[in-house]
Structure formats: structure tokens, C-alpha cells
Design a protein around this motif. Structure first.
Motif, mmCIF file in Angstrom:
data_model
loop_
_atom_site.group_PDB
_atom_site.id
_atom_site.type_symbol
_atom_site.label_atom_id
_atom_site.label_comp_id
_atom_site.label_asym_id
_atom_site.label_seq_id
_atom_site.Cartn_x
_atom_site.Cartn_y
_atom_site.Cartn_z
ATOM 1 N N ARG A 83 39.790 43.982 34.867
ATOM 2 C CA ARG A 83 38.608 43.735 35.972
ATOM 3 C C ARG A 83 38.099 42.818 36.752
ATOM 4 N NH1 ARG A 83 36.279 48.512 37.811
ATOM 5 N NH2 ARG A 83 36.747 49.664 36.333
ATOM 6 N N LEU A 124 41.309 41.116 38.453
ATOM 7 C CA LEU A 124 41.393 41.193 39.878
ATOM 8 C C LEU A 124 40.245 40.327 40.407
ATOM 9 C CD1 LEU A 124 42.435 45.137 39.071
ATOM 10 C CD2 LEU A 124 43.773 43.818 39.568
ATOM 11 N N TYR A 168 42.538 39.129 43.887
ATOM 12 C CA TYR A 168 42.117 39.755 44.482
ATOM 13 C C TYR A 168 41.032 38.560 45.737
ATOM 14 C CZ TYR A 168 45.575 44.320 44.381
ATOM 15 O OH TYR A 168 46.391 44.486 44.215
ATOM 16 N N TRP A 191 36.338 43.987 42.282
ATOM 17 C CA TRP A 191 36.797 44.782 42.002
ATOM 18 C C TRP A 191 35.834 45.770 40.564
ATOM 19 C CZ3 TRP A 191 41.252 47.232 43.341
ATOM 20 C CH2 TRP A 191 41.855 46.294 44.246
ATOM 21 N N THR A 231 45.309 48.858 44.248
ATOM 22 C CA THR A 231 45.253 48.903 42.869
ATOM 23 C C THR A 231 44.073 49.878 42.556
ATOM 24 O OG1 THR A 231 45.996 46.809 42.614
ATOM 25 C CG2 THR A 231 44.496 47.674 41.190
ATOM 26 N N MET A 256 48.224 48.587 39.748
ATOM 27 C CA MET A 256 48.543 47.106 40.639
ATOM 28 C C MET A 256 49.665 48.150 41.354
ATOM 29 S SD MET A 256 48.339 43.592 41.035
ATOM 30 C CE MET A 256 46.765 42.939 41.084
ATOM 31 N N LEU A 310 50.868 36.338 38.236
ATOM 32 C CA LEU A 310 49.802 36.818 37.860
ATOM 33 C C LEU A 310 49.668 36.517 36.663
ATOM 34 C CD1 LEU A 310 49.137 41.236 38.464
ATOM 35 C CD2 LEU A 310 48.447 39.529 39.208
#
Lengths: 129, 1013, 223
Positions: free
Chosen positions: B692, B695, B699, B703, B729, B739, B753
Motif C-alpha cells: 500500500r 502504491l 501513483y 491509496w 488497482t 494492478m 516498479l
């Protein structure tokens, strides 16, 4: 066609398995918000382009998918060492041995000639880095 | 004509096998074991080509890859055409058909000859550039004519019936060249236990030993070759590759070898009775060590009219005599500056032909071969050289004169010797090409009168390539190099191999002579050719130096010296020597030569290998591909994927147009239910306690609070703040996310990533894995979607229980599935993931139940129209790496107040990214509803302005909307969001200008009600 | 091993048994190739034989070698290959663990075993940091054997497939034509290619083309 030692797979592999990822050892500023626009611009857009020793990041894209670093001589394409992420190079521009005097190269097919006349020597000298 | 020049005996040809071939329309006989060149010489064919620029008649000069003149077009049929084949390297086969490459309309007499006659005074270097440059618009016309006259070979107009392939090879020691040095090197390395590949470009291995006068261990050189090759062939660790040219030496000992597999047998493999086999093969060799034993090329001397047929390189004449039993003339004059060339006179005499004289530039040559020549009664003229050849279609005499090489003048009276053949030898040039392919510069050795290779890591040199010429020394040098290479690769020599014994000879030193001085100046003397293929003369080189071209590299470009298929193998050193003389410098001061791959031309077929036709590029198929094909889909390439583009139906026996099919598919989704194969979307499984957090960093949006069972749309930027990818996602579990990426972004996002995880945040506990191929994804969408889904799933589809942006697990058509309520159409939508092996079952079940709802399959085109009607972007179409989330009006998806400085955040406040007048995403509605704007069309504000107009943006997506019954578009426009309602103009290349109104990006259902029904 | 720990971990990760309860016909990644006539009847007579082993269970294990080794040994009876490029198989060769990267292994087991194995491993690994991902639908295994299998591979992969380079018990991720595969050497007489589903047809077409001069058959059992 490079033959690259992957420090994770522990052997040399063909270049097709790898992908270059630009200059190594770039560090993202820890607190970007407090970095000046100019410094952030440098981090984003400016890269070294040395003649000679260069540290660059590669990824073993079609192998173990790990990123690692390469110390490469940009004049001979010789790979002097590869090392995993988080490690530092043992060979740097400072420690490197004196390199061959380089000439002015042209980029064309067929055979090429390097201006080897003594009076051209200024053209051939290494740019101080 | 029937092989008048063929000797009654001798040679390595098989006289029992007569082969018939055709050259320039005339049939000739030859023997098995001939090259095309030897067969042409045997038949007394003097003129094989017309020269490139002056259209002078040209004959065969050499016997190997250095041949500049005998360049032919091969092939009996159109499909089998091969251009620029060196007749000296082409094995003769029955039915071979060859034509001169140069010489339109024919080699004996042609319309270009006036050019050659005028050429003496009117065609200096740079002639074409100087003469035909103006008017510039006419160059295209000139060029066609010049090219046709010059002739550079032509490619076949039909596709090649043959197949080619690549073979990846690995070895400890690759030995290039199977002459005396290469054979001993290979044998030594192989006996040490190394995996050895030995390649040689000739039809048989042995190199210079095949035409040698010398004996090894008391037997003929050829016997020793046979014995040695047999021993190598019997060793399991040795791969022998005859007819294989090492064409390119690349970084880290990667060498490309070109093996001619059936080219020596017939036009095509099928013609050779070997249908289905490979015609030629590219070996991609990675070698621990390379032994370069490529030998040397003999240099011709430069003298007047040295291009008239009958002028040949001395060593080539020995090759034709000894290997092919061909004496290409009756009366020989040999002009030389070295001892070794005397063998040609001896060979010629032993063949029963007349040696008129040996003309030696040296004052007192007294080596063993010289003595032997004198002893056999051959006249030796010393301190002299052939100054000029007489004759036009064939040599008729040699004009010999005493010369002073230091002062570069003639010093005596000219003697005219009647002869039909002039052999010349100006010494030997090591074949250093491969050693310089990676940029290593060779070194000039004045003592050896040649360039020797510079040091190349991983490469060893043996024999002639480093100017070791005496046979005994060459054999020993090969042994040394082979042992060194094996040792460097980790193989210790068990015992030294016995170097065969050879009689040693005394030799007098070679003198430095390149161009023979003429009684007239170079500019006034008859042409003295330096580069025969490119018609470069000594006068041309001299003129170039006078016009200020001081480096040989510039001289090369001005005169074309060293261009062409032979890459100056014969002419380069002579050209440099002449330039050096004119500039009063030494050869290395004028320049050093560096060659580039390839050593000799390689056919495109071999380069392409099997990567052609339907194997040119991979095609990726989804698990539902078979259904799409069976249901008439037209496909679109998206990356490597084949995605259904649209599904045209047959209506009254006629297939729908794309426009009609897309309109039907769009309306089906808007009014009923449609289904899309969305399996190509990238899917990345993310697990770990820090998933989490990760992300949130990668992003732009938040999240932290996304609960299991929920889905969120996210934007991903690079650190320059520009959008790179987007997608949804889903939170599968507290530490588990799925995702999705764009189809094209699947691999790059996963690597992105990994990059951040591996390099910046290794402390985060998270793992990423691709599950793109594991799950098949089907989107069921439209107002009737829920009804259809209810028939096949056990999931509660109640709109309160299964809300928009929820996901649920259950079964669909009995198959375990994850179903996501996300929508890319603006309609009610269910995205179904099932294990790909069950996808076809689920898809077919949906259609079985969907019939009553007229379930309509739709493709990427309809998907594009539907998403664009909703103003939903496609990363990579509406963005191009210069568009920020703010530019897209997606401020809502940017979490400026997130605690971690996520990727892209800082850049969004740089002055340039914060500008008000950046290009922003807007909608465009053409004033004329029938107009569909062109994607890429530029937007201007004032249609009346003069060109160049101020461009304000461009159209990124544009379609016809069947539901709006109008064309519509998405565009990026400077300051676009403040221009709502304004009229903009789109000037087209045909002179028309479209008008459009700037509107909101959401064209349909602006309140987003339909996806929540 | 505490029950509570494993429960916590399981609830944080959504495990997913992808197999239907009632038997349903599955389509292997070579189904389309078969449809278009690129799959031969069993028992080819050429010098190269490619046989798909479809519907196996493929799991990706991520985590530290020491952590995973213990669990894998306990649940599979196979040592986790600790050295790069290792490939370990069980006695009858039907289960294998392949090193993919320093924190990544591929486990292949008979089809249908993978979900249960995943659960057992998760339970055993408890709160350790690891990941298990089922990729059984996303890839397939193709066995390559025959006199000329090595030659066909030399045309296809850049890796040194001589036993110097690829001895038994070694496996590498490498380039295959214009895609990538996991190339494995489980025994002296055969190679294995682990091929991505969407590229499987391309790989088969490539193998057929490259093997044509030796005689090649591609087989894919339908059940």
C-alpha cells in the motif's frame, strides 16, 4: 554486442537479455519539496557523458529482472566490472589506468581514418574531465 | 571457345566433371572445383566488366575477396538474383548464369564509352558532384542515368525461394582462416582441450598452402593440409566451417560468420537437390578467444593503364596456375618490388608459358627465388619497373623503364616488351580488417611496409595478418597463437605440437614502391589506377591533395577511394602512399585505416535469418483468439498482441464496412450489452506489508484507505511529472493488490516498479509479479449487462451490494472468477478475470446466455469511441510524455497532501509544468457534424494568418459517434480549459479548414449516471 | 507454527483457487496452434520432438532463500536451489523448483496440486515476508528432445546450450527468437522450455520452422 556479467546470475550473458538504464548512482533527493527548481532539473535532466570510465545501470530484463551497475569504458566498450545495487564501484575515472590516446573518429561505413598528423594532436587530446 | 587457357594437367579441379555455365549470354564449359573466375579465365574471357566511372574494359585481377572488377549479377531466374558476387569467390556449378554488374548495355561496346574517352580531361574527382549538382531538381534524373550506367547490381524483383538461418555458437577458441597459421593454431588449441571453431572463406581449407611451391615434412603442402584437416574433423570439440567468411568482429569477442551452405552448388537449395535446407547461415559466435589468421593480400603496383585486362596481381596468377590449372595468357612480364612474387614467374614458366622478363625495382635482388629464376633462364631487369601497359581490350605490351624511387622519376630509356599478361606485386598487406572492426587502430610498420593490427583484447594474431610471411615462421606463429589462446581460455597445453619442417629460404628485402613514376606527370600520364572498382587514379588522389584534402579520410570521400564492394582491399595502401608522397608526409601521418563490418558483402537473407514472413515478429494471442478468428474479427496490432479491432457481420450477403460495424457495436453497448476481450491489459500481482505504501509512492493519488474489495483508478507519472501509464488497482487483501496497466505498458510498468523497489526503496516489503497471461479478462458492458451476468454467476449483483468500483469473487459459468465493477465505456460494466485455460468456456457460456440480449462482441475501435465519448484518456494516445495530470484536468487524481513525495510530485511545481498556457485536454466538436477531424491535425486560433501559423495544439483522438450522430474529438490545446465555447480552426493539407468548438471532454452522459445503474 | 499467524497472513492476501469444482474442459496455450494445424499426432518420427506438458501447476515463490527453503523442503521434499540458475527435481521428476532470481523461484507441480501447495506453504511461512503467485494459466511447459534438439535450440536461443553451458540441473531465463523463455535442463536427454501463454504459438511456429530440416514434431496431449 556486449557480453555482460550479471552479478546475480553469476555468469556472463548476451546483451540481448539486458537493457541499459542510464547513468548509475543517481540519488533521488530525499526531500524533493525542499530542493530548488534548478537542483531538481539537474536530477531529472542532466547526465554525465564521460569519455572513458562510466558507471551505468543495466537491468537483466529477460533473465533475473534485477538491476545492477556496470563500470564501462566508453572509448573501448570494455566492461571493467559489474556490481549489485547498493555497492560502489572499485574502478573509477580516478583509479583507471591511463588510456590510449584517442583520435578524432568519423562515423561512416567502410574504412575510416583517424587524423594522425602531429599538428592534429590537439584534436586528439582527451578533454579534461 | 573451349578452355583454351586450361593447362593440360595440374590444379585441384575435377576434370572428369564438366560444368556448363553462362556469362553475359554465352555458354562456356568449366570443371568442378573451378571458381567462376578461374573458369572465365580458362575460357579466355578477358573483359568481365566496364568500369564504374570511365566505362573502361576490365578483366579479372585477383583470386580472392579483394577482386575489384569481376563483380557479377548471379542467377538464372528472377527470384534467384544475387547482386555483387565476386566471381573469384563463387564456386562454379552446372547451370550457373552470371552477368556483368557494370556494362549496360554490354561489356564489349556500350553507350557509355564516350564518357570514358572524354573522361581523361573532363572527369576529375568530384565530377558528378560538380557537374550534376545544378539545377538541384535535376539530380534525381541524372542519378538514374548515372546509376544505370554505373550499375551497382540489382536486387531480385521476386521473393527469395530459399531459407536462411542463424546459429548461436559458443567456443573457447575461434580461429579465423585455415591457412598454415590457422591450421596449426586450431590444432594446438584443440589438442589442449578447448572447444574450437575453425572457419575459412574458401571452398576448401588450406589457404596459401593450396597454391604453395613449398613442401611440408617433405610432402606437398596440400597433403599436409589434408592430413591436418582430417585430424581436426575427427575431434569432437572442433567445428570446421569451410566456405564461411568471418565478416564482422564485434565487442567482447562476438563474431559473425557467414556460411555458404548451398550457394556453391546451385542457384537455390532446391536446384541443388537440397530443398528445405538452408542456403546460407549466419553463425553468431561468442568466443572466449579469437585467433585471427586471415593472412595477407598482395598489393598491385600502380602504373599507367594498369587496368587493361591482362594486368593481374602476381599471386593471383599463381593461384590460377596451381589450383585451377589455368594460365591466363601466353607471355608474362612480372613487375615486382619483392622476392616472393618471383614464384609466379617460376610457376608460369613451369606451366610451359613464356616469361618475357621479371622487372624488379630493386637494384640488387639476390634471394633464393631470384637466383632460381635466373638459373632457369628468366631475364631479370633490375632497378626498373613497368611504367605503362599497352593495349586496350587486352595487354599487348609493357613499357619498362629504370626508376629512382626516392626522387620518384624515371631515369633511363623506355624498353617496350611484347606480352599479353603483366603480373605486378607491390608487397603484401596484412588482412587486418577484423582487428579494427571495434575501432582499434592498426599500426604502420615501415620495416614491414604494411599496417599490422593494434592490440585487441581477447584476440591473438597468427601469420600473415601480422606480416609473418615465411612459411616456417607462419606455422610456428600459428602454434604459438593457438597455445596462447587456449591457455587464456583456461586450457593448458599438454604437449607442444610438432611444427612441420619447411625448407628455409633467404630473401632480399622488399623495397617501398607503390606508384611507379612515369615519364609524364601523374596528371598527364595515361591513367594510373589506384582503386579499380571506383575508378580512382593516382592523378585523382594527387588532385585531391592539391585541392586541400589532407587527411586520407577526406581524400577517400572526395575521390571515392575505398568505397564499393571491395572496400579498398587492393587500393587503400597505394592511395595512402600516393597521398603521403604528394603531401611530403609519411603514410601514418596521412592517416591510419580502420575498417568496419562487413568484410565482404552479406546477403540480407543471412542477416534476416528466420525472422521473416510470419516469424518476422512475435504475434501474441489471447486465450480467446480462436473464437475471434472464427467469428470474423478484423485484427489490430497493439504491441505484439493481435486484438480484435471490430467484428464485421454479413448483412444480406455483404460484409459490413468498418464504419457500420463500429456504429452497430457502439449502439449495442449503449443500448443493450457488448463484450470485449480485455485480456491484453497488463496485470501485476502485488503482495507484501508495504504494498500500500509503495502504491502511494508510485501513483499520484491516494491509496492509504482503499479497503479490500474496492478498486481505484490511478495515474502513474515519471519523476518529471509527465503521465506514463494509468489503470485501476484493486485491493485484494490488506497486503495484496492487483494492478492493471495499459496493454502497451505492461512490461515497462512492471520494470518501473522493480526499478524503484530495487534501487530506491529496497526496505519496502513488497513483491511484484506479472499475471497478465495467467488471467483472461472479459468486459461485459451495457445497460443489459447485469441481467446477462445474473444468468451465469453466483455473485450477488445487487447494485447496493456490488457497487461501482467494487470487486467480488465467485464463479462465472462454473469457473472461479474475480469480477470487477469498473467501466471504460461509461455504461454498467463487469470485468471478469478467470484463469486463462478456462476463458473460452466462460466466453462461450456468456454468448449462450447472451443471445437473447443480442450480446455483441466489440473490438478496440468501438472501445476507443466509447471511452472517448466519456472523455476517458488512453495513455500513449492522448498523452505523449509531455502531458501532466493537471494538463489532463485530472487534479482530482493528484494527492498533493500525501506524506511521501511521490514520483512526479516535485516536478508538477516546476515553473514550466505549472504554466497556465500549457496544452490542456479539451473536447472538440466539429461545426459540421459529418466531419471526423484527423488525429494529429494542428489547431490554430486565426484561420486567416499567414503561414507559418501559430499552432496551439493538436487532435489526439477523433471518431464518429453513432450515439451523438456527430464527429467528435479529444485534443490538447494551449490554455484549453479557458477556451470553452471558443471556435478553433484546423487547416488541412488539402487546403480546406475545419471549424470546431472547444467543449468539455465528456460528450455523453456528463453526470456519469449510466455506469451506476 | 501458530494458527493465528497463518490466519492473519491468509486474510491479508486473497488466495484464489482458479479451478472449477465441476470438471470443465480447459484449453492449453497451444489450443489455437492445434486448431490451425501446428500440432502433430503423438509419436513424431523426426529428429526433434516438442511435447507440451499442459495444465501443470506453476507457482512463483518470492522471498528470502533461507525462509523459503525450509518450507519448500517440508512441503515438497525438494531443496530450494540456493545457487543461481539451479533446478532441483523430485525423484520422479514431476515436481521441480527453479531459481529465477535471488528472491524468486518457479515451482512446477502436477496440475491441481498448486492451490493446496500454496495454502500449505503460506501456512508454514506464516508472518515471514514472502509472496506466492499462481501463474498456472499464464505459461506452459514444452519438452524438447531428439537427436537434433540442441541444434534447434542453437538456432533459437543465444545461450550456450552445450552441456558446458547448460548441464543437467541448470535453468536459465534467456532470449528465444524474439521472445524470452525459461530454458531448463532436467535430464541429459531433454530440455524444457517454460513459455508464456501468449507467446506459445509463436514459439511453436518458430520451433517447427527451425526444426524443419531435421524433421520436427510438436505434440500437445489434449487431456
Amino acid at each position: 554486442m556486449f557480453h555482460i556479467f550479471c552479478p546475480y546470475c553469476d555468469e556472463r550473458r548476451e546483451e540481448e537479455e539486458f537493457h541499459p538504464n542510464g547513468q548509475a548512482h543517481l540519488v533521488r533527493p530525499a526531500d524533493p519539496d525542499s530542493v530548488s527548481d534548478e537542483a531538481w532539473g539537474d536530477y531529472l535532466f542532466f547526465r554525465d557523458n564521460p569519455r572513458g570510465i562510466h558507471h551505468e545501470m543495466w537491468v537483466h530484463r529477460l533473465g533475473c529482472r534485477k538491476f545492477f551497475n556496470i563500470t564501462r569504458d566508453t572509448t573501448t566498450y570494455e566492461i571493467l566490472e559489474t556490481y549489485p545495487m547498493g555497492e560502489q564501484p572499485t574502478i573509477t575515472a580516478e583509479t583507471a589506468r591511463v588510456r590510449h590516446e584517442q583520435g578524432v573518429q568519423t562515423a561512416d561505413g567502410g574504412w575510416q581514418t583517424v587524423g594522425a598528423r602531429p599538428e592534429n594532436s590537439t584534436l586528439n587530446e582527451e578533454t579534461p574531465s | 571457345m573451349s578452355q583454351n587457357n586450361r593447362l593440360s594437367q595440374g590444379g585441384r579441379i575435377d576434370r572428369s566433371r564438366v560444368l556448363t555455365f553462362t556469362f553475359n549470354g554465352q555458354q562456356y564449359p568449366g570443371f568442378a572445383g573451378d571458381t567462376l573466375a578461374s573458369a572465365l579465365l580458362a575460357n579466355g574471357v578477358d573483359v568481365v566488366n566496364r568500369s564504374f566511372k570511365y566505362s573502361r574494359p576490365r578483366g579479372i585481377v585477383a583470386a580472392g575477396p579483394e577482386e575489384p572488377n569481376a563483380i557479377v549479377q548471379l542467377g538464372a531466374t528472377e527470384a534467384a538474383q544475387v547482386p555483387n558476387v565476386r566471381a573469384t569467390q563463387q564456386a562454379l556449378y552446372d547451370g550457373l548464369v552470371a552477368r556483368s554488374t557494370n556494362g549496360w548495355p554490354n561489356v564489349q561496346r556500350d553507350v557509355m564509352s564516350w564518357v570514358g574517352k572524354l573522361g581523361g580531361s573532363f572527369m576529375p574527382p568530384g565530377f558528378y558532384y560538380k557537374t550534376f549538382m545544378a539545377p538541384a531538381s535535376m539530380w534525381m534524373t541524372y542519378e538514374k542515368f548515372i546509376r544505370k550506367g554505373a550499375g551497382l547490381g540489382r536486387s531480385p524483383a521476386e521473393s527469395d525461394p530459399d531459407i536462411y538461418d542463424h546459429l548461436n555458437q559458443h567456443c573457447e577458441v575461434l580461429v579465423i582462416g585455415a591457412g598454415p597459421a590457422g591450421l596449426t593454431a586450431a590444432l594446438t588449441a584443440a589438442r589442449a582441450g578447448a572447444r574450437v571453431i575453425l572457419c575459412d572463406e574458401q571452398e576448401e581449407m588450406g589457404g596459401s598452402l593450396l597454391d604453395s611451391r613449398e613442401a611440408l615434412d617433405g610432402a606437398s603442402a596440400a597433403d599436409w593440409v589434408e592430413k591436418t584437416v582430417a585430424e581436426l574433423a575427427g575431434m569432437e570439440s572442433v567445428t570446421l566451417l569451410p566456405r564461411t567468411t568471418a565478416n564482422g568482429y564485434h565487442d567482447h569477442n562476438f563474431v559473425t560468420l557467414h556460411e555458404r551452405c548451398t550457394e556453391h552448388l546451385a542457384d537455390t537449395a532446391a536446384d541443388a537437390g537440397r530443398a528445405g535446407e538452408v542456403r546460407s547461415r549466419l553463425h553468431r559466435v561468442r568466443a572466449e578467444r579469437v585467433v585471427l589468421a586471415s593472412g595477407s593480400h598482395e598489393r598491385p603496383l600502380v602504373y599507367a593503364n594498369n587496368d587493361v585486362p591482362g594486368n593481374m596481381v602476381a599471386g593471383a596468377i599463381s593461384v590460377y596456375l596451381r589450383r585451377y590449372g589455368v594460365a591466363p595468357g601466353q607471355r608474362l612480364v612480372l613487375t615486382t618490388n619483392n622476392d616472393h612474387a618471383y614464384r609466379t614467374a617460376l610457376d608460369w614458366k613451369e606451366a610451359g608459358r613464356e616469361v618475357v622478363a621479371v622487372v624488379d625495382s630493386r637494384a640488387n635482388p639476390d634471394g633464393d627465388l631470384v637466383k632460381q629464376a635466373r638459373d632457369s633462364g628468366i631475364r631479370v631487369i633490375t632497378g626498373s619497373a613497368v611504367m605503362e601497359a599497352s593495349g586496350s581490350q587486352r595487354v599487348s605490351g609493357a613499357r619498362v623503364v629504370a626508376i629512382d624511387t626516392t626522387r620518384f622519376v624515371v631515369t633511363g630509356k623506355i624498353e617496350e616488351l611484347a606480352c599479353d599478361t603483366i603480373a605486378s606485386s607491390g608487397g603484401y598487406s596484412p588482412v587486418i580488417h577484423l582487428a579494427s572492426h571495434t575501432g582499434k587502430r592498426p599500426q604502420w610498420r615501415e620495416d614491414l611496409l604494411g599496417f599490422v593490427p593494434g592490440e585487441v583484447k581477447g584476440m591473438h594474431f597468427a601469420g600473415g595478418v601480422q606480416a609473418v610471411y615465411a612459411l616456417d615462421e607462419t606455422l610456428a606463429d600459428g602454434t604459438r597463437a593457438g597455445a596462447e589462446a587456449a591457455q587464456a581460455a583456461g586450457f593448458e597445453q599438454a604437449e607442444a605440437i610438432a611444427v612441420p619442417s619447411v625448407e628455409t629460404r633467404t630473401e632480399s628485402a622488399t623495397s617501398a614502391l607503390y606508384q611507379v613514376p612515369h615519364e609524364k606527370s601523374s596528371l598527364r600520364a595515361p591513367k594510373q589506377f589506384v582503386d579499380l572498382q571506383n575508378d580512382v587514379t593516382a592523378a585523382g588522389v594527387e588532385l585531391a591533395t592539391r585541392e586541400g584534402f589532407e587527411s586520407i579520410e577526406h581524400v577517400k570521400r572526395y575521390t571515392a577511394l575505398g568505397f564499393g564492394t571491395d572496400q579498398g582491399k587492393l587500393g587503400n595502401i597505394n592511395g595512402m602512399a600516393i597521398a603521403a608522397r604528394c603531401l611530403h608526409r609519411s603514410i601514418p601521418e596521412v592517416g591510419t585505416t580502420v575498417f568496419r563490418p562487413n568484410y565482404t558483402p552479406v546477403s540480407f537473407g543471412a542477416i534476416v535469418g528466420r525472422h521473416c514472413g510470419e516469424l518476422f515478429d512475435p504475434e501474441r494471442y489471447t486465450a480467446l483468439h480462436q473464437w475471434h478468428v472464427e467469428n470474423g474479427a478484423e485484427f489490430e496490432d497493439v504491441g505484439h498482441w493481435k486484438r480484435p479491432w471490430y467484428f464485421p457481420r454479413k448483412v444480406n450477403g455483404k460484409t459490413e464496412t468498418m464504419h457500420d460495424a463500429v456504429a452497430r457495436e457502439c449502439l449495442a453497448v449503449r443500448q443493450g450489452v457488448g463484450i470485449l476481450d480485455a485480456s491484453t491489459l497488463g496485470k501485476i500481482d502485488i503482495q507484501g506489508p508495504d504494498a500500500r505504501e509503495f502504491l502511494g509512492r508510485i501513483y499520484t493519488n491516494k491509496w492509504a484507505k482503499l479497503a479490500p474489495g474496492r478498486v481505484r483508478y490511478g495515474l502513474m507519472c515519471k519523476d518529471d511529472g509527465m503521465l506514463m501509464d494509468d489503470g485501476t488497482t484493486s485491493c485484494l487483501g490488506e497486503n495484496h493488490f492487483l494492478m492493471t496497466t495499459t496493454t502497451g505498458g505492461a512490461a515497462s510498468v512492471l520494470e518501473w516498479l522493480e526499478l524503484w523497489h530495487q534501487t530506491e526503496w529496497p526496505e519496502l516489503q513488497v513483491y511484484f509479479n506479472s499475471v497478465t497471461d495467467h488471467f483472461a479478462t472479459m468486459t461485459v458492458t451495457g445497460p443489459e449487462a447485469r441481467k446477462l451476468m445474473a444468468e451465469v454467476t453466483d455473485i450477488d449483483l445487487d447494485r447496493e451490494q456490488f457497487k461501482f468500483m467494487d470487486w467480488k469473487q465467485g464463479t462465472v459459468a462454473g469457473v472461479p472468477a474475480r469480477v470487477f465493477r469498473i467501466s471504460f465505456t461509461g455504461e454498467l460494466a463487469f470485468e471478469i478475470n478467470v484463469q486463462a485455460n478456462y476463458a473460452l468456456h466462460v466466453w462461450k457460456a456468456l454468448f449462450a446466455h447472451g443471445e437473447k440480449y443480442d450480446l455483441t462482441p466489440y473490438g478496440t475501435e468501438t472501445m476507443h469511441v466509447l471511452r472517448a465519448e466519456k472523455g476517458l484518456i488512453i495513455a500513449g494516445q492522448d498523452t505523449d510524455g509531455s502531458v501532466t495530470p493537471e494538463d489532463l484536468g485530472m487534479h482530482w487524481a493528484v494527492g498533493y497532501d500525501k506524506p511521501f513525495p511521490w514520483i512526479g510530485k516535485r516536478a508538477l511545481t516546476r515553473p514550466d509544468t505549472a504554466r497556465e498556457d500549457r496544452k490542456q485536454l479539451v473536447g472538440l466538436k466539429p461545426k459540421d457534424a459529418t466531419v471526423v477531424l484527423e488525429e494529429g491535425a494542428q489547431i490554430v486560433l486565426d484561420r486567416e494568418q499567414t503561414i507559418p501559423m501559430t499552432m496551439m495544439g493538436h487532435v489526439t483522438s477523433s471518431y464518429y459517434s453513432p450515439i451523438l450522430e456527430s464527429g467528435f474529438a479529444l485534443a490538447v490545446l494551449k490554455g484549453g480549459r479557458n477556451r470553452m465555447g471558443e471556435t478553433v480552426y484546423l487547416p488541412m493539407s488539402d487546403g480546406t479548414t475545419h471549424e470546431a468548438e472547444v467543449v468539455n471532454t465528456v460528450f455523453f452522459d456528463p453526470k456519469w449516471e449510466r455506469q451506476n445503474v | 507454527m501458530s494458527e493465528a499467524g497463518s490466519e492473519t497472513n491468509v486474510s491479508r492476501v486473497a488466495v484464489f483457487d482458479t479451478h472449477p469444482v465441476e470438471p470443465i474442459d480447459a484449453e492449453s496455450p497451444l489450443a489455437w496452434s492445434r486448431q490451425r494445424g501446428l500440432v502433430d499426432a503423438a509419436g513424431g518420427s523426426g529428429q526433434v520432438r516438442a511435447v507440451e506438458r499442459p495444465f501443470l501447476g506453476h507457482l512463483i515463490l518470492r522471498g528470502g532463500a533461507i525462509t523459503l527453503d525450509e518450507a519448500v523442503r517440508a512441503e515438497l521434499g525438494i531443496n530450494l536451489p540456493g545457487k543461481p540458475l539451479g533446478l532441483n527435481l523430485d525423484a520422479d521428476g514431476s515436481r521441480s523448483v527453479q531459481w529465477l532470481s535471488p528472491d524468486e523461484w518457479l515451482v512446477i507441480v502436477p496440475g491441481g496440486e498448486e492451490f493446496e501447495l500454496e495454502n500449505r506453504l503460506r501456512e508454514r511461512l506464516g508472518d515471514a515476508h514472502f509472496a506466492i503467485v499462481n501463474v498456472s494459466g499464464g505459461q506452459t511447459l514444452v519438452e524438447l528432445s531428439g537427436e537434433k534438439a540442441r541444434e534447434v535450440l542453437m538456432k533459437s536461443v543465444t545461450y550456450d546450450v552445450h552441456s558446458h553451458g547448460l548441464p543437467v540441473g541448470k535453468a536459465v531465463g534467456t532470449v528465444f527468437a524474439k521472445t524470452s523463455v525459461n530454458l531448463r535442463r532436467p535430464s541429459e536427454d531433454r530440455f524444457e522450455l517454460v513459455v508464456r501463454r501468449s507467446f506459445a504459438d509463436y514459439c511453436v511456429r518458430w520451433l517447427r520452422d527451425a526444426g524443419r530440416e531435421y524433421g520436427v514434431s510438436v505434440e500437445s496431449p489434449t487431456s
